[in-house]
Write a protein that holds these residues in place. Structure first.
Motif, PDB file in Angstrom:
ATOM      1  N   PRO A 116       0.672  -1.326   0.143  1.00  0.00           N
ATOM      2  CA  PRO A 116       0.162  -0.107   0.318  1.00  0.00           C
ATOM      3  C   PRO A 116       0.900   1.254  -0.027  1.00  0.00           C
ATOM      4  O   PRO A 116       0.315   2.419  -0.380  1.00  0.00           O
ATOM      5  CB  PRO A 116      -1.008  -0.115   1.239  1.00  0.00           C
ATOM      6  CG  PRO A 116      -0.878  -1.566   1.474  1.00  0.00           C
ATOM      7  CD  PRO A 116       0.466  -2.133   1.297  1.00  0.00           C
ATOM      8  N   PHE A 140      -9.805 -12.756   3.587  1.00  0.00           N
ATOM      9  CA  PHE A 140     -10.009 -12.477   2.146  1.00  0.00           C
ATOM     10  C   PHE A 140     -10.720 -13.318   1.554  1.00  0.00           C
ATOM     11  O   PHE A 140     -10.780 -14.420   1.595  1.00  0.00           O
ATOM     12  CB  PHE A 140      -8.693 -12.763   1.658  1.00  0.00           C
ATOM     13  CG  PHE A 140      -8.600 -12.390   0.030  1.00  0.00           C
ATOM     14  CD1 PHE A 140      -8.594 -11.301  -0.460  1.00  0.00           C
ATOM     15  CD2 PHE A 140      -8.492 -13.638  -0.721  1.00  0.00           C
ATOM     16  CE1 PHE A 140      -8.636 -11.194  -1.653  1.00  0.00           C
ATOM     17  CE2 PHE A 140      -8.478 -13.400  -2.094  1.00  0.00           C
ATOM     18  CZ  PHE A 140      -8.832 -12.259  -2.606  1.00  0.00           C
ATOM     19  N   GLU A 151     -13.254 -12.004  -5.433  1.00  0.00           N
ATOM     20  CA  GLU A 151     -14.156 -11.996  -6.503  1.00  0.00           C
ATOM     21  C   GLU A 151     -14.290 -13.321  -7.393  1.00  0.00           C
ATOM     22  O   GLU A 151     -13.119 -13.544  -8.084  1.00  0.00           O
ATOM     23  CB  GLU A 151     -14.160 -10.441  -7.001  1.00  0.00           C
ATOM     24  CG  GLU A 151     -14.203  -9.428  -6.213  1.00  0.00           C
ATOM     25  CD  GLU A 151     -15.709  -9.164  -5.540  1.00  0.00           C
ATOM     26  OE1 GLU A 151     -16.611  -9.504  -6.366  1.00  0.00           O
ATOM     27  OE2 GLU A 151     -15.853  -8.616  -4.188  1.00  0.00           O
ATOM     28  N   MET A 189      -3.915  -9.586   1.532  1.00  0.00           N
ATOM     29  CA  MET A 189      -4.435  -8.421   1.998  1.00  0.00           C
ATOM     30  C   MET A 189      -3.852  -7.078   1.693  1.00  0.00           C
ATOM     31  O   MET A 189      -4.611  -6.126   1.430  1.00  0.00           O
ATOM     32  CB  MET A 189      -4.812  -8.651   3.631  1.00  0.00           C
ATOM     33  CG  MET A 189      -6.068  -9.498   3.987  1.00  0.00           C
ATOM     34  SD  MET A 189      -5.826 -11.316   3.583  1.00  0.00           S
ATOM     35  CE  MET A 189      -4.731 -11.905   5.150  1.00  0.00           C
ATOM     36  N   ASP A 213      -4.288  -6.669  -1.915  1.00  0.00           N
ATOM     37  CA  ASP A 213      -5.652  -6.240  -2.218  1.00  0.00           C
ATOM     38  C   ASP A 213      -6.051  -4.725  -1.801  1.00  0.00           C
ATOM     39  O   ASP A 213      -6.734  -4.137  -2.547  1.00  0.00           O
ATOM     40  CB  ASP A 213      -6.650  -7.146  -1.370  1.00  0.00           C
ATOM     41  CG  ASP A 213      -8.161  -7.081  -1.875  1.00  0.00           C
ATOM     42  OD1 ASP A 213      -8.391  -6.809  -3.189  1.00  0.00           O
ATOM     43  OD2 ASP A 213      -9.005  -7.065  -0.950  1.00  0.00           O
ATOM     44  N   THR A 214      -5.429  -4.430  -0.699  1.00  0.00           N
ATOM     45  CA  THR A 214      -5.065  -2.916  -0.444  1.00  0.00           C
ATOM     46  C   THR A 214      -4.667  -2.107  -1.342  1.00  0.00           C
ATOM     47  O   THR A 214      -5.325  -0.923  -1.661  1.00  0.00           O
ATOM     48  CB  THR A 214      -4.725  -2.881   1.074  1.00  0.00           C
ATOM     49  OG1 THR A 214      -5.504  -3.557   2.059  1.00  0.00           O
ATOM     50  CG2 THR A 214      -4.853  -1.282   1.431  1.00  0.00           C
ATOM     51  N   PRO A 216      -6.795  -2.669  -5.380  1.00  0.00           N
ATOM     52  CA  PRO A 216      -8.274  -3.504  -5.174  1.00  0.00           C
ATOM     53  C   PRO A 216      -8.873  -3.982  -6.286  1.00  0.00           C
ATOM     54  O   PRO A 216      -9.697  -4.856  -6.366  1.00  0.00           O
ATOM     55  CB  PRO A 216      -9.039  -2.352  -4.359  1.00  0.00           C
ATOM     56  CG  PRO A 216      -8.494  -1.088  -4.571  1.00  0.00           C
ATOM     57  CD  PRO A 216      -7.035  -1.310  -4.867  1.00  0.00           C
ATOM     58  N   THR A 217      -8.526  -3.103  -7.674  1.00  0.00           N
ATOM     59  CA  THR A 217      -9.226  -3.660  -8.617  1.00  0.00           C
ATOM     60  C   THR A 217      -8.680  -4.971  -9.186  1.00  0.00           C
ATOM     61  O   THR A 217      -9.514  -5.446 -10.237  1.00  0.00           O
ATOM     62  CB  THR A 217      -9.098  -2.564  -9.740  1.00  0.00           C
ATOM     63  OG1 THR A 217      -7.587  -2.307  -9.925  1.00  0.00           O
ATOM     64  CG2 THR A 217      -9.784  -1.198  -9.159  1.00  0.00           C
ATOM     65  N   LYS A 248      -7.786 -11.271  -7.617  1.00  0.00           N
ATOM     66  CA  LYS A 248      -6.626 -12.333  -7.121  1.00  0.00           C
ATOM     67  C   LYS A 248      -6.891 -13.829  -7.022  1.00  0.00           C
ATOM     68  O   LYS A 248      -8.217 -14.144  -6.575  1.00  0.00           O
ATOM     69  CB  LYS A 248      -6.858 -11.706  -5.374  1.00  0.00           C
ATOM     70  CG  LYS A 248      -6.741 -10.368  -5.193  1.00  0.00           C
ATOM     71  CD  LYS A 248      -5.645  -9.577  -5.835  1.00  0.00           C
ATOM     72  CE  LYS A 248      -5.716  -7.924  -5.467  1.00  0.00           C
ATOM     73  NZ  LYS A 248      -7.029  -7.280  -5.729  1.00  0.00           N
TER      74      LYS A 248
END
Length: 458
Positions: free
Chosen positions: A172, A364, A367, A401, A404-405, A408-409, A412
């Motif tokens: 991040p 987690f 999607e 995580m 993903d932070t 985020p788009t 995964k």
């Protein structure tokens, strides 16, 4: 694959991977020989040796854009390499790690842990499955396409994953380094050999410390036992309230759902957990529900004198640390608050507990249904010649995580070369060479299928 050539058929990809296997096997053996342990008390030199060896393999594979990320104060460099794909192709980030846990209990190993040994179609040694086969497998997937993959590939390979890596918090801070359309976290594997599996969820984790003090000092139990409030007895009574008589968690506010994906059978789980014959498993419902899509509470530490040399005394103080594993979609802080409320409401023998919230880490849940997800399911099914399933992980992988932070788009995806019987972190860790080869094929097939489906989705 020659430049400007058309897509390869699945059979061509499988044949190419088969041709690469002798070299990949030799390189995996050489990497496993390096005792790259990234924790206090072990030398740092093997970490640099493993790093340099992987860099040399990338260079040998035609990779020219290789960067070295060093986080201040730490010794294990992160490899960040980029392999450009065709103009307009999606970008796939692939993550794994080259460090390993120590090989303790050497008497339990059939062969020395850092002298990789092949027998019965498996390669034994520390780090074979976790996660050096995945590192070499990523390089193998690039070689299938002669270093010219149909997608842009970013490789992120770190050397400090096993012991609280500082890299866990880094993505991040520099999200531009990790920008991608899809990410493959190759630090996992299939539920069992021969069953291709995509990991779609990871449980979160939370710590709680509970303690109480009842007396100014321990007192002789012959003189005071029976009336003096025993802190240890009160704590034990409180801890017993965390589960019902079936062994299910009995704390309100914790999310639990039926697990409908692939899972272990009860007998498989008994074997893997080494449950003694004749003993029941804890809880009710399916194994997947108990270890993946439901909470688990474990008392991971308790202050108590050992049995040998125990003193006849009423305990004046008692303390325990509780680990809570959390449903992948429930915020860990929310679940932790539910456990804290439960404990604070108790009054064992009329005594009030001191409850402190510790660290938390969210789970987690991937999607599903995007082009990368569909491409991964296709690649796994095609590689293993069988329908791919979906599983979850009971343990946390903090880097997932963090990534993903940071991005985020990006879709995964978690899949790799290991399997549920690989005995990672234990004696006689092994990777099946057939599973290793299929994982190489799956990564290469994923590159090609994702390039095709991504094009169709734009």
């Amino acid at each position: 694959m020659p430049e400007n050539a058309g897509p390869m058929t699945p059979l061509q990809i499988k044949n190419a991977a088969a041709d690469l296997m002798p070299a990949l096997r030799s390189e995996l053996i050489e990497l496993v020989r390096i005792p790259s342990i990234a924790t206090d008390g072990y030398p740092a030199a093997p970490l640099f040796e493993a790093h340099d060896f992987i860099v040399s393999l990338l260079e040998k594979s035609g990779v020219t854009q290789i960067d070295r990320l060093e986080i201040p104060g730490k010794t294990a460099p992160v490899i960040i390499a980029t392999i450009p794909g065709p103009v307009g192709a999606p970008t796939v980030l692939m993550y794994s790690h080259y460090d390993v846990v120590p090989a303790e209990d050497l008497e339990l190993w059939d062969t020395p842990p850092f002298e990789p040994t092949e027998r019965d179609g498996a390669l034994y040694g520390r780090g074979t499955a976790d996660s050096k086969a995945n590192v070499i497998g990523m390089i193998g997937a690039l070689r299938v396409f002669d270093g010219k993959p149909p997608v842009t590939v970013k490789l992120v390979i770190e050397g400090q994953e096993e012991f609280g890596s500082p890299f866990d918090n880094y993505p991040p801070e520099a999200p531009e380094l990790f920008q991608s359309d899809a990410m493959v976290i190759a630090d996992v594997g299939s539920v069992r050999p021969g069953s291709p599996t995509l990991t779609v969820a990871l449980r979160g984790s939370a710590q709680v410390i509970v303690e109480l003090t009842t007396l100014g000092a321990d007192k002789h139990n012959g003189l005071y036992g029976g009336a003096a409030p025993d802190a240890r007895l009160a704590l034990i009574r409180a801890l017993a309230s965390l589960h019902n008589d079936n062994g299910d968690v009995a704390v309100d506010g914790l999310l639990r759902e039926e697990w409908t994906g692939s899972s272990y059978t009860d007998e498989e789980f008994r074997t893997l957990a080494e449950v003694r014959d004749g003993l029941p498993l804890l809880g009710t419902g399916g194994i997947g529900e108990r270890i993946w899509s439901g909470p688990a509470i474990t008392v991971t530490g308790i202050d108590a004198p050992p049995v040998d040399g125990a003193v006849n005394a009423v305990a004046s103080t008692a303390r325990a640390v509780i680990n809570l594993r959390v449903h992948p979609r429930q915020p860990a802080s929310e679940a932790q608050a539910a456990l804290v409320r439960h404990l604070q409401a108790l009054r064992p023998f009329g005594l009030e507990l001191d409850v402190k919230a510790g660290e938390t880490g969210d789970g987690f849940a991937a999607e599903q249904g995007g082009p990368a997800f569909d491409a991964a399911m296709f690649a796994l099914s095609e590689s293993w010649d069988g329908e791919a399933g979906q599983m979850a992980g009971g343990g946390s992988i903090p880097i997932v995580m963090a990534l993903d932070t940071a991005v985020p788009t990006a879709e995964k995806l978690l899949f790799g070369a290991t399997d549920g019987y690989a005995n990672i972190h234990g004696p006689n860790e092994r990777v099946l060479l057939d599973e290793f080869e299929k994982a190489v094929v799956a990564k290469a097939l994923f590159f090609q299928e994702y390039a095709r489906t991504f094009e169709g989705k734009k």
